[in-house]
Every structure is written in C-alpha cells, then in structure tokens.
Design a protein around this motif. Structure first.
Motif, PDB file in Angstrom:
ATOM      1  N   THR A 118      20.423 162.363  83.402  1.00 47.25           N
ATOM      2  CA  THR A 118      19.949 162.260  82.018  1.00 47.25           C
ATOM      3  C   THR A 118      20.564 161.039  81.335  1.00 47.25           C
ATOM      4  O   THR A 118      19.877 160.290  80.643  1.00 47.25           O
ATOM      5  CB  THR A 118      20.315 163.535  81.233  1.00 47.25           C
ATOM      6  N   ASN A 119      21.868 160.839  81.557  1.00 44.78           N
ATOM      7  CA  ASN A 119      22.516 159.665  80.966  1.00 44.78           C
ATOM      8  C   ASN A 119      21.881 158.383  81.461  1.00 44.78           C
ATOM      9  O   ASN A 119      21.676 157.440  80.696  1.00 44.78           O
ATOM     10  CB  ASN A 119      24.016 159.666  81.302  1.00 44.78           C
ATOM     11  N   LEU A 151      28.436 163.291  76.986  1.00 41.06           N
ATOM     12  CA  LEU A 151      29.609 164.043  77.430  1.00 41.06           C
ATOM     13  C   LEU A 151      29.212 165.335  78.132  1.00 41.06           C
ATOM     14  O   LEU A 151      29.938 165.853  78.969  1.00 41.06           O
ATOM     15  CB  LEU A 151      30.528 164.351  76.242  1.00 41.06           C
ATOM     16  N   SER A 152      28.035 165.867  77.785  1.00 44.16           N
ATOM     17  CA  SER A 152      27.635 167.125  78.388  1.00 44.16           C
ATOM     18  C   SER A 152      26.391 167.010  79.259  1.00 44.16           C
ATOM     19  O   SER A 152      26.072 167.925  80.003  1.00 44.16           O
ATOM     20  CB  SER A 152      27.392 168.170  77.284  1.00 44.16           C
ATOM     21  N   ALA A 153      25.688 165.883  79.150  1.00 42.50           N
ATOM     22  CA  ALA A 153      24.445 165.760  79.909  1.00 42.50           C
ATOM     23  C   ALA A 153      24.734 165.438  81.371  1.00 42.50           C
ATOM     24  O   ALA A 153      25.834 165.004  81.720  1.00 42.50           O
ATOM     25  CB  ALA A 153      23.562 164.675  79.295  1.00 42.50           C
ATOM     26  N   THR A 154      23.721 165.649  82.204  1.00 43.58           N
ATOM     27  CA  THR A 154      23.881 165.306  83.623  1.00 43.58           C
ATOM     28  C   THR A 154      23.875 163.790  83.777  1.00 43.58           C
ATOM     29  O   THR A 154      23.336 163.081  82.934  1.00 43.58           O
ATOM     30  CB  THR A 154      22.710 165.862  84.444  1.00 43.58           C
ATOM     31  N   GLN A 163      28.452 157.664  82.061  1.00 37.33           N
ATOM     32  CA  GLN A 163      28.781 157.798  80.637  1.00 37.33           C
ATOM     33  C   GLN A 163      29.180 156.450  80.044  1.00 37.33           C
ATOM     34  O   GLN A 163      28.746 156.066  78.963  1.00 37.33           O
ATOM     35  CB  GLN A 163      29.918 158.806  80.454  1.00 37.33           C
ATOM     36  N   LEU A 187      27.578 162.226  71.286  1.00 40.83           N
ATOM     37  CA  LEU A 187      28.046 163.405  72.020  1.00 40.83           C
ATOM     38  C   LEU A 187      27.240 163.707  73.279  1.00 40.83           C
ATOM     39  O   LEU A 187      27.775 164.272  74.237  1.00 40.83           O
ATOM     40  CB  LEU A 187      28.036 164.629  71.098  1.00 40.83           C
ATOM     41  N   ILE A 188      25.947 163.349  73.263  1.00 41.37           N
ATOM     42  CA  ILE A 188      25.072 163.744  74.365  1.00 41.37           C
ATOM     43  C   ILE A 188      25.633 163.429  75.758  1.00 41.37           C
ATOM     44  O   ILE A 188      25.677 164.311  76.617  1.00 41.37           O
ATOM     45  CB  ILE A 188      23.662 163.124  74.195  1.00 41.37           C
TER      46      ILE A 188
END
Lengths: 256, 384
Positions: free
Chosen positions: B51-52, B45-48, B178, B42-43
C-alpha cells in the motif's frame, strides 16, 4: 506638445476589402474624442490597429510620439494604452476581482519562480494590486460583487468590470469600444458620470467608439466621423450631428 | 469619490478569497486539510508495504499530472507528451544514481533536463493551436520509446535501468517503503505548494486569460506565446520531477514509462479528476494508479473500459471533474445546512441585478473573441 495619439494616413485591407482608407486622427492629452459612424465604417478596426491587434497595410500610429506599428499588441500596455472590447470579454467562471486583477499584470513584477517562491516583493505587489482593484471596484459600484463569478453578473456590470480591468493597468490613453452598447437609458446616464469622473481622477485621454449620440455629445471634446473606412469630418459633436453628409450616412439620402 | 450612485456600504472587500467562500466553508476546508495532513503522516506506519508503495506511486503521478494540469488545465494547451518528460526525468534520476551523484544533484538533473527539452520544444510548438498542438506533443512519447531502446548504453535498452537507492537511514526506525513514502510525499507536497503559488497569482491569472481570450491577454500586456512556453516548461519540469519520484519508489526506469498511452491516460485521469484544480491532480493520481488495480481484479484488459466510462460520466454529469463535483456538492450541503447559498451576498444593492438583466440576451456569447478578433483572423499573426 506631442499628441497622446496620432494616426496618420492609415489604411487597412483585408484581402481585397478596404476597411480603412487614409484615416488621420490626432488626440491631444486630457481630451475625449468620439469615433462615430454607421456599422461597418471601420471604427472597431481602427481601434484594433491602434491597440496592435491588426497590422495596418500602410500609414503610421504614434502614442506619445512613439511609433507603434511594429509593436506586438502585448507591448502596447507599457506605452500607457489600455482598451475595452465591444463585447465584454471576461472569464465567466472567475470572480469579478480576479477578472479585474488581470489588468494589474504589467504593474506587477517577477516571473514564475519569484511567484512560486512567494518572494516578499510578489506578496506586497499582490497586496497593492488587490487594494487598488478593490478601490476601483468600489469606485465603479462593483464592490459588493467582487467575489462573485463574472458570469453571474448582468450585462451592464460586465462592461463596468471591463472598465475596471482596463483602469487597473493605469493607462494614460484609454480606448472604449461601445461602452454604452446594450445599456438602458438610466445606465447610460450613470456611465457618462462614471467616465467623466475617472477621466478627471486618472488624468485620462479617452477615445470612444459609440453609437449613443447622447453619450457622445455629453462627453466628447471632438468627434471624428468615419464612413466606409474614410474620415468624413472632424468637429464638435453638435457640428457632426448637423452635418448633412452625416445625416445622409446614417439615415440615407432621402431623409436628408 | 463614488461616481455611480451606488455607494458601497462597507469597506471594500479585498480579501485573499479567490473564489466565493463562506465562513463555514473555510472552517470546513481547514479541518479537512488538517485531518488530511495527519492521515497522510500516519497511514504508512500501519499500512502494508505494498500500500505504501502504491500511495508513493500515486504521489509521483499526481506531480506529473499537476504539471500537465498547469499547461492543459490552467493555460489551456492540450499536451499528450507529459509521459515523455516523466520518462526523461526517470532516466536522468537513474543516471545520477548509477553514477554515484548526490541525491540533490540527481533531482536537479531529473527536473531541469526535461524542463530544458520542454522549453526548446515549446518555443515553436505553441504557435500551433488545439488539435495541432496536441498532435505535435504526441510525437514526444512516440519518439522517446525507440530512443530509450536505441541508446541502451545509458538507458539499459528494453530492459531498463535498475537502481538500488533511497534506503531508510539507519536509526530512523522506518522500513524502506515507509521512508520512500515520506520522501516522495514530502517532495510532492512542496511541488504542489509551489504549483499553487504559481496558479493563484500573476502567473496563474495570465495563464487563465491566455486560455480564455488571447486578444484580451495581449490588451492587458500579456504575451500569449511567452506564457504558453512558460506553462509548457513548468509542465516539463514537473514531469521530470515526477520521474525522479517514480524512480525513488519503483527503483526502475524503463521504456514503459515514456509510452504515449501513459500520457493519454494521464490526460484522461486529469479530465476525470478536474481541469484547472489542484485537488483534481491528486484525484487524477489516485485514479491513474488504482483504476488498473481495480480493473485488474475483474479482468486486466478492462482498464480502458473503466477509463471510457468514467470519462463519459464526467463529461456528461460533472464537467468540473471529481474535484469540481465534490466542491459543488460541499458548497450545496454547506448552503443547505447554514441556510443560505455561499456564493450569494445579499448585503448590497447590486446583488439583486437591476432591470438590465432581462434586456440582454447577448450575455451568452461574451466568452467568444471580441469582434471576430480571433487571432487566426485578421491580417496580423499573433505575436511574433
């Protein structure tokens, strides 16, 4: 019938020091032979030559008629030879079971790729090895500690773990280096029973280096006495104990 | 037939448990794993995007460090050359991409070329031990950097090679960062699974005994030389695969990657994360990527101070590294909460050791080579 183990005219030098001097020895199948002698007589060195860890200066060694002198030590197991060490050499942080499973190495097949991919034969092989290891641990009274780190066990149990590890490789010829070393009397009695039982059950031929004369008398068919790298005599345990030269070698001249 | 007078009460324990683990601990592990997998999925999908990107780089380095762990942690052969294999893998991947190779072919080249180089280097090198082996392996990155600069036709010289690939396919609904994250993490997960399979079975036990006692290894039919070469080759394979992942994320292969400081930092991160532990490699990946980030927030030159301090802390306080320390802590807490220490089994006679415990002081040395049977001693060289 070929001897299970035949050592002929074996000599070993470390630099200028003569450790073994023309030692000869024949071990027939299904017998137990004791190797005794004072400290520094060359007993463990002889073991190390047989197991391939030392390369003798001259002489020959045959296991079931196969000359082994130019074999690296890791290719001795395939001849059905296994051994324990004088000072138990276990991985202290690994579990007892994992220590014992090392003995299954030559019984398992497949390289890194097969094991990485968990090919079916590696899984069934591992299952069989664990089954077998479990039985052996049970046999040796170690079943209850199978999952404990080896380092947490008492010294006497270390020796049993080593024995289980050696047995898991399904040897025909087993070299035991001071199996009773450091054990209290009651444990030695137990060990004698254990060795007797495994010998019958697995059809083993055993060579034992040991100072404990009780164990030697109880177990061995023949005894070879080594003193200062030479074979002093060969006979039954009783003959060896009574022989004046042996008494002298152990206790000194005046005591005889 | 029970021979020792201590009949075992129940069925023999031949479960898959590799280390003592109580039921609550197992439940806890499963829960943590499931939660971890969900979080990992899940990370992104919402991280910047940044961060990815960072997390993807963590995955790449975790794979490289897992390889290092196999040779150094599990098999006990210290290598300071891992970055050279990662660099080689990165260049190989970039080569494949720039020549229009299919992705799978680029991956195979990136992983197998370093593996072959590792094999060829290891066959003579592993005859050396300890510091000597480490010194030889450090030559690899020291050679790799000038070589990479020299053969600029293939490598792009000091500038490095820029590649443009690994874009999210249309219709997946993911951004590039992503998509790359998922690809890299999925490949890393497969590599970790394969690595786990290697270190728990026949091969891993052989590595462990080669590390702890070569005399015992050979007595059990294990060639120390062969297994050291194998460990080194696997490490090189993982290094190369990590290079591929790195290029997939960073889109760039340059002489900065095979640098020997990278190799030393990977080894330091591994010590901090935990030798001979799969989790240790993951922790080390995070450490490797994030310490410079945090240090950079204070002062970019402070990274080494952070490393030094963390190393000292680990060496003096938690010798098993972060993963070892955490697992010990969890065991302790579980033990407290459930009223007994997980490793102890009080259901059999042998757990209370017989009187022999006290008679033996020499149990402190059994790890030493038997009978002075160190392979450097004695008339025979170890394994031709």
């Amino acid at each position: 019938m070929t001897s299970r183990l035949s050592v002929r005219d074996l000599s070993l030098h470390f630099g200028g020091i003569q450790v073994l001097d023309s030692v000869g020895l024949a071990v027939e199948p299904d017998t137990i032979v004791g190797l005794v002698g004072p400290n520094g007589a060359g007993k463990t060195s002889l073991f190390n030559c047989i197991s391939g860890h030392y390369r003798p200066t001259s002489g020959s060694i045959l296991v079931d008629g196969v000359p082994t002198l130019h074999r690296p030590p890791h290719r001795m197991a395939e001849l059905g030879l296994s051994r324990t060490f004088q000072h138990p050499a276990l991985q202290l942080d690994a579990s007892v079971l994992d220590n014992v499973l090392i003995g299954a190495h030559t019984r398992l097949r497949g390289g890194a790729l097969s094991w990485a991919l968990r090919l079916p034969f590696t899984i069934s092989g591992e299952r069989r090895a664990r089954q077998r290891a479990g039985e052996l641990l049970d046999h040796l009274g170690l079943a209850g500690v199978a999952d404990r780190p080896a380092g947490s066990l008492a010294h006497g149990l270390h020796k049993r773990v080593e024995l289980a590890r050696a047995l898991l490789s399904e040897p025909r010829l087993l070299l035991l280096d001071e199996p009773a070393g450091g054990l209290p009397h009651a444990e030695v009695e137990q060990l004698i029973e254990t060795i007797r039982a495994i010998r019958t059950e697995f059809g083993l031929t055993i060579v034992i280096v040991e100072h404990h004369m009780g164990l030697i008398s109880a177990l061995t068919d023949r005894v070879v006495v080594l003193v200062q790298g030479r074979k002093l005599l060969e006979g039954t345990a009783l003959e060896a104990q009574r022989h004046p030269l042996v008494v002298e070698a152990y206790l000194g001249r005046t005591a005889a | 037939m029970t021979t020792t007078g201590t009949p075992s009460p129940g069925a023999t324990r031949v479960g898959p448990a590799r280390r003592p683990a109580s039921a609550p601990l197992r439940v806890l592990t499963v829960v943590a794993l499931v939660a971890g997998v969900i979080a990992i999925a899940l990370i992104p999908l919402s991280a910047t995007p940044y961060t990815n990107y960072q997390l993807s780089v963590v995955a790449a380095f975790a794979v490289a460090i897992l390889g290092l762990n196999i040779v150094s942690g599990y098999a006990g052969q210290i290598s300071l050359g891992q970055s050279a294999f990662m660099g080689l893998g990165a260049y190989a991947a970039a080569f494949g991409v720039t020549h229009g190779w299919p992705v799978v072919a680029s991956f195979l080249l990136a992983a197998l070329l370093p593996a072959v180089v590792g094999l060829v280097v290891a066959i003579p090198a592993v005859r050396l031990r300890g510091n000597a082996l480490a010194t030889v392996t450090i030559i690899l990155p020291i050679l790799a950097v000038p070589l990479a600069k020299r053969f600029s036709d293939i490598t792009g010289g000091s500038e490095g090679l820029n590649v443009d690939w690994m874009h999210a396919p249309a219709g997946v609904g993911l951004d590039d960062d992503q998509w790359r994250y998922y690809v890299v993490v999925a490949i890393a997960a497969v590599l970790f699974l394969l690595g786990r399979n290697i270190v728990v079975g026949r091969i891993g036990r052989a590595f462990a005994v080669v590390r702890t006692n070569e005399a015992v290894a050979s007595a059990m039919g294990i060639s120390a030389h062969r297994y050291k070469v194998l460990a080194f080759t696997i490490a090189s394979f993982y290094g190369g695969a990590a290079g591929f992942l790195y290029v997939a994320v960073v889109q760039f292969a340059s002489p900065d990657l095979p640098n020997f400081l990278v190799a030393i930092n990977m080894l330091a991160a591994l010590v901090i994360g935990g030798f001979a532990s799969l989790w240790g490699s993951v922790v080390a990946g995070f450490f490797y990527v994030y310490v410079p980030v945090f240090a950079g927030a204070v002062d970019p030159s402070r990274t080494n101070i952070f490393y030094g301090a963390a190393l000292l802390l680990v060496l003096f306080i938690v010798p098993g590294g972060v993963s070892g320390g955490v697992s010990r802590l969890v065991r302790l807490l579980v033990g407290r909460l459930f009223g007994r220490r997980p490793p102890a089994r009080d259901d059999d006679a042998l757990t209370d050791p017989q009187p022999i415990t006290s008679t033996q002081q020499d149990t402190a040395v059994p790890d030493a080579s038997p009978d002075g049977l160190r392979s450097s001693v004695g008339p025979r060289k170890e394994v031709p």
